[in-house]
Enzyme design. Structure first.
Site, short mmCIF file in Angstrom:
data_model
loop_
_atom_site.label_atom_id
_atom_site.label_comp_id
_atom_site.label_asym_id
_atom_site.label_seq_id
_atom_site.Cartn_x
_atom_site.Cartn_y
_atom_site.Cartn_z
CD GLU A 17 -2.46 1.44 0.23
OE1 GLU A 17 -2.46 2.60 -0.43
OE2 GLU A 17 -3.11 0.78 -0.54
CG ASP A 34 3.72 1.94 -7.36
OD1 ASP A 34 2.52 2.70 -7.53
OD2 ASP A 34 3.74 1.01 -8.29
N GLY A 35 2.04 -0.51 -5.63
CA GLY A 35 1.66 -1.62 -5.72
C GLY A 35 2.16 -2.43 -7.01
CG ASP A 38 -9.53 -3.64 -5.78
OD1 ASP A 38 -10.10 -2.98 -6.71
OD2 ASP A 38 -10.03 -3.89 -5.06
#
Length: 217
Positions: A90, A115-116, A136
């Site tokens: 996250e 960062d995802g 998502d």
């Protein structure tokens, strides 16, 4: 299978949501969602595992309505076996802090301020070689779809046999079809798309439904 399983959540958010919070009460969307299901006397068998994950986060003595709603990390944690592992990334500082606190004492869960899409590069392929990746994002930036597709391509090259689930908001058919066209151009095979609508997709001003695209279903 008894073999270990790894779950990676690229945009994990906070892990749980307080339905009594000012933010949740503002639109009170949960009243048309989980609250309606919560109050049903007859629950379909396919829905019972999901509902059990929501119930596990709430006081069993309070049956009128749920206080907390689990985000994807809490739902998945409910089903993890002792040999399984969960990786959460996250980027938002405040959300990361809440997520970190949520799983601070959990040895099966690793939480990263990252960062995802960078997380997909850092943690794939997992040592377990079996697992699920959930992508998502909040779709707060215009080029989110391009970032998602690019990250998916890179991830599939690193871990071709992994299962990937991508959430996409449905506003109108044009945007959704554009997303599908970009997916097709990747050359990735074995793609399943599931769509759920709460209203006809005729205007881009509302979230009219959701699509879940699953790679290697």
């Amino acid at each position: 299978k008894d073999a270990p399983f790894c779950y990676l959540d690229s945009h994990a958010a906070t892990g749980r949501y307080d339905l009594h919070s000012a933010e949740a009460q503002k639109n009170a969307e949960y009243r048309q969602g989980i609250l309606r299901l919560w109050r049903q006397d007859s629950i379909p068998d396919a829905v019972r595992p999901y509902l059990s994950a929501v119930q596990a986060l709430n006081d069993p003595e309070i049956t009128t309505e749920p206080r907390y709603y689990p985000g994807s990390p809490r739902i998945v944690r409910h089903f993890l076996r002792p040999q399984d592992r969960m990786i959460l990334t996250e980027l938002h500082p405040a959300d990361f802090q809440r997520l970190h606190q949520e799983f601070a004492a959990d040895r099966q869960v690793a939480v990263h301020h990252l960062d995802g899409y960078q997380g997909l590069k850092a943690f794939l392929p997992p040592q377990e070689r079996r697992g699920l990746v959930l992508i998502d994002p909040a779709f707060e930036r215009r080029d989110e779809t391009s970032h998602m597709i690019s990250a998916l391509q890179s991830a599939c090259k690193r871990w071709a046999q992994g299962v990937y689930a991508l959430w996409f908001p449905i506003t109108n058919r044009s945007a959704l079809n554009g997303f599908y066209q970009k997916l097709q151009k990747t050359g990735i095979r074995k793609i399943l798309s599931c769509e759920l609508y709460v209203r006809p997709p005729v205007t881009a001003r509302h979230l009219n439904g959701s699509a879940m695209v699953i790679i290697n279903p």
